[in-house]
Enzyme design. Structure first.
Site, PDB file in Angstrom:
ATOM      1  N   ARG A 114      30.238  47.662  44.152  1.00 22.21           N
ATOM      2  CA  ARG A 114      30.411  46.303  44.653  1.00 22.21           C
ATOM      3  C   ARG A 114      31.621  46.208  45.591  1.00 22.21           C
ATOM      4  O   ARG A 114      32.371  45.221  45.576  1.00 22.21           O
ATOM      5  CB  ARG A 114      30.556  45.295  43.510  1.00 22.21           C
ATOM      6  CG  ARG A 114      29.381  45.279  42.565  1.00 22.21           C
ATOM      7  CD  ARG A 114      28.070  44.861  43.235  1.00 22.21           C
ATOM      8  NE  ARG A 114      26.967  44.939  42.300  1.00 22.21           N
ATOM      9  CZ  ARG A 114      26.177  46.003  42.164  1.00 22.21           C
ATOM     10  NH1 ARG A 114      26.354  47.093  42.915  1.00 22.21           N
ATOM     11  NH2 ARG A 114      25.192  46.011  41.286  1.00 22.21           N
ATOM     12  N   SER A 139      27.214  36.659  40.197  1.00 17.31           N
ATOM     13  CA  SER A 139      28.079  37.314  39.203  1.00 17.31           C
ATOM     14  C   SER A 139      29.539  37.123  39.580  1.00 17.31           C
ATOM     15  O   SER A 139      29.952  37.467  40.695  1.00 17.31           O
ATOM     16  CB  SER A 139      27.758  38.801  39.113  1.00 17.31           C
ATOM     17  OG  SER A 139      26.436  39.000  38.639  1.00 17.31           O
ATOM     18  N   GLU A 144      34.277  39.874  41.260  1.00 17.39           N
ATOM     19  CA  GLU A 144      33.249  40.262  42.223  1.00 17.39           C
ATOM     20  C   GLU A 144      33.175  39.224  43.326  1.00 17.39           C
ATOM     21  O   GLU A 144      32.889  39.546  44.468  1.00 17.39           O
ATOM     22  CB  GLU A 144      31.881  40.393  41.540  1.00 17.39           C
ATOM     23  CG  GLU A 144      30.800  40.893  42.476  1.00 17.39           C
ATOM     24  CD  GLU A 144      29.540  41.329  41.749  1.00 17.39           C
ATOM     25  OE1 GLU A 144      28.441  40.996  42.216  1.00 17.39           O
ATOM     26  OE2 GLU A 144      29.654  42.010  40.717  1.00 17.39           O
TER      27      GLU A 144
END
Length: 305
Positions: A180, A230, A300
């Site tokens: 990520r 998320s 994130e």
């Protein structure tokens, strides 16, 4: 910084649509955020380059915005120019000998739409992206992934432009993709597009897998409410949502922001939530999970302030 002069220059040079004091809440999936001093939708790469060169010459502070997913914008807004990349939407399918296809796509295209389009044409590799909100540019910047796949697995090159409008191609090694993450964000580069390699597959199998992924998302994620996706990266070995759930924080609410009772790694906007409400919930989750599990949750989502 003379914003009126910049607005006049944008009009005179036909750069594209623009809006002064553009509410970021209308341009982010969380539906949260104050006004950006100026938002511009350049018509194409040439107009984008002209705008960047002009901004570099006058010292205009700027940011780049795709679909506004995984982004929390401050309640106070930004005294900056936001360049929205939605019109960087070129698309080319180039044969890759007998093995598949090279997909050359602009940063403004929807990642989920690209996944569906590839499957419809019998190409495989992007099925994991079904239902991932956001644009290709944002997906590349954060190395978006799901269901065991990630965009870096397919990426050959990323086309970027720096703040002085110099453009070039970066290969995967230079982009330094991680979980990520990539170095594209920290380098302050505007992503123009990417070149992906897809495999030849079976159309019906790919479409069935996409339907399966979409069903899973509907069952497990709070898609009925605005969110940023998320909130935290998954620690090694287990999902962030499970740590938050075990910490007893599911359903915790501050103002009109809530840790989703459906999936604890989502913070949902129940209507009129503030960025500060979300930030407080994030900090509580981080502190309590660290106290109970010894795990430090990492963001994130990106915060603009």
């Amino acid at each position: 910084m003379n914003w009126l002069e910049l607005e006049e220059w944008i009009e005179e040079n036909r750069i594209g649509a623009w809006q002064a004091m553009a509410p970021l809440a209308e341009h982010t999936s969380w539906r949260i955020g104050g006004p950006a001093r100026l938002m511009v939708w350049p018509e194409d790469e040439a107009k984008t380059a002209a705008l960047l060169r002009h901004c570099a010459g006058i010292g205009c502070p700027l940011r780049f915005l795709g679909a506004g997913t995984n982004l929390l914008a401050a309640d106070e807004g930004l005294e900056e120019l936001v360049i929205q990349t939605g019109k960087l939407n070129t698309l080319e399918w180039a044969p890759d000998n007998a093995s598949g296809v090279i997909l050359r796509a602009g940063a403004g295209l929807s990642l989920a739409w690209l996944a569906e389009s590839a499957a419809q044409q019998g190409y495989s590799g992007l099925e994991f992206a079904a239902g991932i909100p956001g644009s290709l540019g944002g997906a590349v910047a954060m190395n978006a992934g799901a269901f065991g796949g990630q965009i870096s697995d397919l990426t050959l090159f990323v086309r970027v432009m720096d703040a002085r409008a110099n453009s070039r191609e970066m290969d995967s090694a230079e982009a330094a993709f991680g979980y990520r993450s990539s170095n594209l964000r920290s380098a302050g580069l505007l992503i123009l597009g990417a070149e992906l390699r897809l495999s030849r597959g079976d159309r019906e199998e790919s479409l069935a897998l996409i339907r399966e992924h979409l069903d899973t998302r509907r069952q497990k994620q709070p898609l009925e409410l605005p969110s940023g996706g998320s909130v935290f990266r998954n620690p090694a070995g287990e999902g962030a949502g499970r740590y938050i759930d075990r910490a007893g924080l599911k359903g915790l609410r501050i103002g009109n922001a809530q840790i989703s009772p459906k999936h604890a790694n989502f913070i949902v906007n129940l209507g009129g939530a503030k960025a500060e409400d979300v930030r407080q919930l994030m900090e509580i989750a981080r502190q309590v999970v660290r106290e109970k599990s010894g795990v430090l949750l990492e963001n994130e989502i990106v915060y603009w302030n």
